[in-house]
Design an enzyme around this catalytic site. Structure first.
Site, short mmCIF file in Angstrom:
data_model
loop_
_atom_site.label_atom_id
_atom_site.label_comp_id
_atom_site.label_asym_id
_atom_site.label_seq_id
_atom_site.Cartn_x
_atom_site.Cartn_y
_atom_site.Cartn_z
N GLN A 177 0.80 -1.22 0.00
CA GLN A 177 0.00 0.00 0.00
C GLN A 177 0.83 1.27 0.00
OE1 GLN A 177 -3.20 0.35 -0.42
NE2 GLN A 177 -3.71 -1.82 -0.40
N SER A 194 3.08 -5.16 -4.71
CA SER A 194 2.22 -5.61 -5.80
C SER A 194 1.96 -4.46 -6.76
CB SER A 194 0.90 -6.14 -5.23
OG SER A 194 0.09 -6.68 -6.24
N ALA A 195 2.22 -4.68 -8.05
CA ALA A 195 2.19 -3.60 -9.03
C ALA A 195 0.82 -2.99 -9.21
CB ALA A 195 2.72 -4.10 -10.38
N HIS A 196 -0.24 -3.78 -9.12
CA HIS A 196 -1.56 -3.22 -9.40
C HIS A 196 -2.04 -2.28 -8.30
CE1 HIS A 196 -4.34 -5.61 -6.74
NE2 HIS A 196 -3.29 -6.38 -6.68
N CYS A 320 -21.35 -6.97 7.39
CA CYS A 320 -22.63 -7.00 6.68
C CYS A 320 -22.46 -7.26 5.19
CB CYS A 320 -23.36 -5.68 6.87
SG CYS A 320 -23.54 -5.16 8.58
#
Length: 459
Positions: A177, A194-196, A320
């Protein structure tokens, strides 16, 4: 449509798109081959590795590319544990790690290892001294995310890394992040990303193993990526990932300040305009683009659905919205309200007008859902019976808390309300309601069906 879920996956950066298209033409050959096409592919792969290593702050030969961030985490945890097996089989992790880390920890525990989860405070942050206390003589590896994926809280990585270094324990940092916003501080030993998450293509992860860290790759041997990530390299994806990481880093200084101001506006305006809301996560030591809040008496799935109809794509850690009806492990570890939970994570380039429209739409959406679910309205009451029992068995979040609130004014100060519920979310949301309302949560006890949660009225 306003996309506000970049923490799940950021839109493809224009630079990534350009690099991907170019690399599809130039990087399709086997980089292990010595003929012209192979040499060209190798040059692209090496250049991408150097660019990614520069962004991370490591040597190029310490970094390998993996098929995903999750694969990087699993390979990093397994390889580091195996490399230090003679030291012991104890693994330390924070209670709010990404599920990929917790799944790796569960696999280690199932294989006979031991795991300690270090708790966090109500803002989602570990205390460095608490993390240091969790390290043992037989600790083989410690894991700590750089910033939380659900609430944005930044972790004290440098302080924890120093404690791990003093104890002789390698620290693996999940930087998925935060890497777009800058390098991870501290003397860490392993890093994954993580690249995405930063606007690169999906299907590319990073695993960094510092020189001198004992590491034994698991699984069948493979000659690719220093033996640490098996299979043919996705060179077009890797090139696009490295190019976009460099691009977002160049924009980070300006964009971080702009998005932080927008998030500050959301944090303040949501608290002002929506009654009975809890904004969670550290208000200062946090990612610049992410904010999470929870609304009392609101079904999370209904809230996300209504916001989607209004043109906003957001996510939730609310029980929920889950088929298992269990709250997010992050919110549970923090001890904050889970019902009606919304995570807003702004992608680069988010327009101020889109944020303003979201803030205008949200109060009406929340009010409409509360009315539909029969949420209580504020009222004064003298109080009646000393204790009441609310049967909410078979009824799901947010109904148990709504039923509690409806009758709470009917008991005098000092009286109690007992809520019978078989919804796992009640274990988190009823104490959170007490915290928000300044009432006493007495505790829980087994009931004939489900659990009895006892609340005492103090004011």
């Amino acid at each position: 449509m306003s996309y506000f879920d970049s923490a799940s996956s950021a839109p493809l950066h224009p630079v990534a798109r350009q690099a991907l298209q170019a690399a599809l033409d130039e990087g399709w050959a086997d980089p292990a081959r010595l003929y012209r096409e192979g040499r060209r592919a190798r040059l692209l792969l090496d250049a991408a590795r150097e660019a990614a290593a520069e962004a991370v702050g490591c040597r190029p030969d310490e970094l390998v590319f993996t098929p995903s961030g999750t694969r990087a985490v699993h390979s990093g945890v397994a390889g580091a544990l195996a490399g230090r097996r003679r030291v012991g089989r104890h693994l330390a992790v924070s209670a709010v790690e990404h599920s990929s880390v917790l799944h790796a920890a569960a696999a280690h525990e199932a294989d006979g290892g031991t795991v300690t989860e270090v708790p966090v405070d109500r803002a989602g942050r570990v205390a460095p001294e608490a993390y240091a206390a969790a390290l043992r003589d037989d600790t083989a590896l410690a894991c700590l995310q750089s910033a939380n994926h659900e609430v944005g809280t930044e972790q004290p990585v440098a302080e924890v890394a120093a404690a791990c270094r003093e104890a002789g324990v390698p620290l693996l940092v999940d930087a998925a992040q935060s890497l777009a916003w800058g390098p991870v501080p501290g003397d860490w030993s392993l890093l994954t990303a993580s690249a995405h998450k930063w606007g690169g293509p999906a299907g590319v992860g990073l695993l960094v193993v510092r020189k001198g860290v004992r590491f034994a790759p698991q699984g069948p041997a493979d000659e690719r990526e220093s033996g640490r990530s098996a299979g043919f390299e996705n060179i077009p994806g890797i090139v696009a990932a490295a190019a976009s990481l460099r691009a977002v880093r160049a924009e980070a200084g300006t964009e971080a300040g702009r998005l932080r101001a927008l998030v500050d506006r959301i944090r303040a305006r949501v608290a002002e305009s929506v009654p009975d809301v809890e904004v969670v996560g550290d208000p200062v030591r946090r990612l610049p683009h992410l904010v999470t809040f929870s609304c009392l008496y609101v079904d999370g799935e209904a809230l996300l659905h209504e916001l989607d109809l209004a043109g906003f794509s957001v996510s939730s850690g609310s029980s929920c919205t889950s088929s298992t009806l269990t709250p997010s492990h992050v919110l549970r570890a923090m001890g904050v309200l889970s019902e009606g939970n919304v995570r807003v994570s702004l992608p680069s380039g988010t327009a101020e007008a889109d944020v303003e429209r979201f803030l205008e739409v949200l109060p009406g959406v929340v009010a409409g859902i509360r009315e539909r679910f029969g949420a209580p309205v504020p009222r004064s009451a003298a109080g009646g019976e000393e204790s009441l029992v609310v049967d909410a068995l078979g009824r799901r979040c947010p109904i148990p808390v709504i039923e509690l609130a409806k009758v709470f004014g009917d008991v005098p100060v000092g009286g109690t309300v007992t809520v019978l519920s078989d919804d796992e979310a009640a274990r988190l949301d009823i104490p959170a309601w007490c915290g928000m309302r300044g009432q006493e949560y007495v505790g829980e006890r087994p009931a004939d069906h489900g659990t009895a949660y006892v609340v005492r009225r103090t004011s």
